[in-house]
Design an enzyme around this catalytic site. Structure first.
Site, mmCIF file in Angstrom:
data_model
loop_
_atom_site.group_PDB
_atom_site.id
_atom_site.type_symbol
_atom_site.label_atom_id
_atom_site.label_comp_id
_atom_site.label_asym_id
_atom_site.label_seq_id
_atom_site.Cartn_x
_atom_site.Cartn_y
_atom_site.Cartn_z
ATOM 1 N N ASP A 195 -2.841 8.369 -1.459
ATOM 2 C CA ASP A 195 -4.163 8.992 -1.563
ATOM 3 C C ASP A 195 -4.563 9.495 -0.187
ATOM 4 O O ASP A 195 -3.891 9.229 0.807
ATOM 5 C CB ASP A 195 -5.200 7.996 -2.099
ATOM 6 C CG ASP A 195 -5.348 6.791 -1.195
ATOM 7 O OD1 ASP A 195 -4.458 6.556 -0.336
ATOM 8 O OD2 ASP A 195 -6.334 6.054 -1.335
ATOM 9 N N ASP A 217 0.856 -1.181 0.000
ATOM 10 C CA ASP A 217 0.000 0.000 0.000
ATOM 11 C C ASP A 217 0.898 1.240 0.000
ATOM 12 O O ASP A 217 2.121 1.131 0.027
ATOM 13 C CB ASP A 217 -0.966 -0.038 1.184
ATOM 14 C CG ASP A 217 -0.252 -0.110 2.525
ATOM 15 O OD1 ASP A 217 0.991 0.027 2.571
ATOM 16 O OD2 ASP A 217 -0.933 -0.313 3.545
ATOM 17 N N SER A 218 0.292 2.417 -0.024
ATOM 18 C CA SER A 218 1.086 3.645 -0.122
ATOM 19 C C SER A 218 1.593 4.099 1.236
ATOM 20 O O SER A 218 2.467 4.952 1.319
ATOM 21 C CB SER A 218 0.225 4.764 -0.706
ATOM 22 O OG SER A 218 -0.773 5.145 0.241
ATOM 23 N N GLY A 246 -11.062 3.609 0.487
ATOM 24 C CA GLY A 246 -12.011 4.349 1.307
ATOM 25 C C GLY A 246 -13.299 3.616 1.585
ATOM 26 O O GLY A 246 -14.273 4.229 2.052
ATOM 27 N N ASP A 267 -7.526 -7.682 -0.090
ATOM 28 C CA ASP A 267 -6.647 -7.960 1.043
ATOM 29 C C ASP A 267 -7.434 -7.637 2.293
ATOM 30 O O ASP A 267 -8.312 -6.761 2.269
ATOM 31 C CB ASP A 267 -5.401 -7.072 1.035
ATOM 32 C CG ASP A 267 -5.711 -5.688 1.587
ATOM 33 O OD1 ASP A 267 -6.351 -4.891 0.866
ATOM 34 O OD2 ASP A 267 -5.374 -5.409 2.751
ATOM 35 N N GLN A 311 -11.335 7.252 -5.117
ATOM 36 C CA GLN A 311 -11.868 7.750 -3.854
ATOM 37 C C GLN A 311 -13.199 8.447 -4.141
ATOM 38 O O GLN A 311 -13.735 8.319 -5.231
ATOM 39 C CB GLN A 311 -10.858 8.687 -3.180
ATOM 40 C CG GLN A 311 -9.646 7.962 -2.593
ATOM 41 C CD GLN A 311 -9.975 7.138 -1.346
ATOM 42 O OE1 GLN A 311 -11.117 7.130 -0.862
ATOM 43 N NE2 GLN A 311 -8.979 6.406 -0.850
ATOM 44 N N GLY A 344 -0.384 5.670 3.215
ATOM 45 C CA GLY A 344 -1.261 6.776 3.591
ATOM 46 C C GLY A 344 -2.328 6.398 4.604
ATOM 47 O O GLY A 344 -2.575 7.143 5.559
#
Lengths: 384, 384
Positions: free
Chosen positions: B152, B98-99, B223, B273, B196, B101
């Protein structure tokens, strides 16, 4: 080799000696135990953090389980109804159980000792229990243990000679009662008597001789490795050893460090158990050919090398120190799993090496060589 | 089958559809990912309580790792120096990261958001970090992730439409910046854009269209699964799906229950996931063909039957409920290890069944049949 032929009796075969050191095998209906043997501790019907397949792969022939813990949870009658401890925990090799006495003394509360036995409250939920020599043997029988221990009283060291004598003689009377109670059990199991007597040579000799007269199939030495210096422990082994029958296995309870094992084997001990490899594994400490390695230490953070690239254990051979350090720092389960695996493997390989060395009459050289590896210490720090 | 032919590019092949449901495979230089795919979560470079050999055996083709956790400990530059995440944790299949974030928003403290990015303090030791779209992609590149996520901003639901719009448009600008930063990375890796827009259909459509115009190799839906009812989540998937390119994989982030997976696959999702199977395994909860089974429950204490005797996973097939219950009650590591193994296996088999059913045009029947098994509930309580 007769060691792996199915048998329906319990016996001990001495294959070779080298000084006082001995190698051979214990035959049981569940399989042979090559001696000197280290028994991984499976307190609550699990060797913490390991699958039993892994335990077997390390070379362990037998595991220990704790009567005290299992009588509290899940209960001996429950395990019996479920088919016994072997099937419950999925280990088909021999199992040794202690009597429960040591944990009653160290873990339970509101203990009351008498000639009859001991009453206590569970450390888990405060439930009230009674333990007598007869009940201990009954519980071990319900569990289906292949090797069982008499109930004894283990005094803390140091203690007065009078206290050591009183506890030793009570343990002898309990040995007689345990032996009678054990007669009800199926053929092929064994009950061991336990030598007590604190750090008093005369008491140890009295205990060993009295137990030898009772003709047990094996003998334990209890009440050591309870905080005394190593030389006291080794002196007690040397005191007791000449009074134990040559043709019966000797089990030094709750010992110890790799060095304790080597020195005790040199003095005629055949069997060991200790939580050290498993507990240390959960606390970031690895036992290796290079001595102890603390994986918490920041010096491992960038080290791509495994603990021991020459090992045939994946935990020692395949994972970098950097990864193990990371897992330990993050308190990840896999860190405990891998280091426990590595340590049990190391203990089992240490005993395998001892067996081979004794058989070839080079045990002193083996000990010197192993200790030399520890003394040289860990391979140099990774420079990046 | 071309899925296992070594390739040096990232691509997605759709093999069959059944309604909106799709099956196929993602090709990467590290191997193929059969879709629909469930990715076990290996937060800190370990799927908690499992060896990666076991993860592979459950049928998982890819695992997820968390950028936030790894940038804090042991650090992305350190992992890169050690040869990358695959070699560090010993998993040679594809890895998705993942990022970072989402965890920055949920775990760190003293966050400060700006157009440029976010600054925050580590929840581990309070150390100060900066995270930008460029830095996130750089970290994921240092880890060597095969599939990477754009940074994001994920708003909490419920939120105002204005807040959802602001965060979505910021995420679009960050998508552009992430894409540019990603160009420096080796061929064969992929960066996904993230849709998003909160629970506002028009914003979700705007986000999906804008990202589709940017031509990412895959699309995530972010989200969701942040506390909203399942029907809101499914409605958002239905809203977004028509605006995503057919020939690119779609990844629904952080989802979910077995039922969420089935329903989302029915709506065209290819990848998932979730920590649910692993976290639940550490909390005594097993996912099975018969629904959820809480091993803490005393009704299992005397039950000799395994969780699912027809399973080909040892954790489900070989260990009695009585033993699992005992391990859980004693808080033994092996309980977490076995139930985590069982749950990841169940999730992977659920997806394997979905892939086969879609390929044969019987996905609706498959869903109905699986849900029927859950609804019938666990096999009757053992009567002794």
């Amino acid at each position: 080799m007769t060691a792996h032929t199915p048998v329906d009796t319990f016996s001990f075969t001495l294959s070779a000696t080298d000084g006082a050191a001995r190698t051979g095998f214990v035959s049981t209906p569940r399989g042979a135990i090559r001696t000197p043997a280290f028994m991984p501790v499976g307190t609550a019907a699990t060797v913490k953090g390991l699958y039993f397949d892994q335990v077997k792969q390390t070379g362990a022939d037998i595991v220990l389980a704790n009567t005290y813990h299992l009588m509290l949870r899940p209960g001996a009658e429950r395990i019996a109804k479920l088919g016994g401890l072997h099937s419950f925990m999925r280990w088909d090799g021999p199992i040794l159980t202690d009597s429960g006495g040591f944990q009653v003394m160290s873990l339970s509360s509101l203990r009351k000792m008498s000639e009859q036995g001991v009453t206590f409250r569970s450390h888990v939920d405060g439930a009230y229990f009674e333990m007598s020599p007869e009940r201990s043997v009954e519980i071990q029988g319900l569990l289906g243990a292949d090797i069982q221990m008499q109930l004894d009283e283990c005094v803390r060291l140091p203690c007065t000679d009078e206290e050591a004598a009183r506890a030793m003689r009570l343990s002898l009377r309990w040995a007689e009662r345990s032996k009678r109670a054990f007669e009800a059990q199926p053929k092929g199991r064994a009950l061991f008597g336990i030598v007590q007597g604190g750090a008093v040579p005369a008491l140890r000799v009295e205990s060993a001789r009295a137990l030898a007269d009772m003709d047990f199939p094996g003998y334990s030495i209890g009440g050591l490795a309870v905080g005394e210096p190593q030389e006291v422990m080794l002196a007690m082994i040397e005191t007791v050893e000449p009074h134990l029958p040559v043709n019966k296995p000797r089990y030094l309870m709750g010992v110890g460090t790799p060095d304790d094992l080597l020195e005790s084997v040199a003095r005629g001990i055949d069997m060991f158990d200790c939580v050290m490899p498993t507990r240390s594994g959960r606390h970031a400490l690895a036992f290796t050919r290079f001595g102890r390695i603390n994986l918490k230490n920041a010096r491992h953070a960038d080290d791509p090398r495994p603990l021991d690239e020459e090992s045939d254990c994946p935990a020692l051979r395949d994972y970098s120190r950097a990864y193990l350090h990371h897992l330990v720092r993050c308190e990840e389960m896999l860190g405990s799993m891998l280091l426990t695996w590595a340590n049990v493997h190391y203990y089992e390989q240490l005993m395998a090496g001892a067996r081979a060395a004794i058989a070839e009459g080079r045990y002193a050289d083996y000990m010197a060589q192993v200790k030399d590896g520890w003394a040289r210490g860990d391979i140099p720090v990774w420079a990046g």
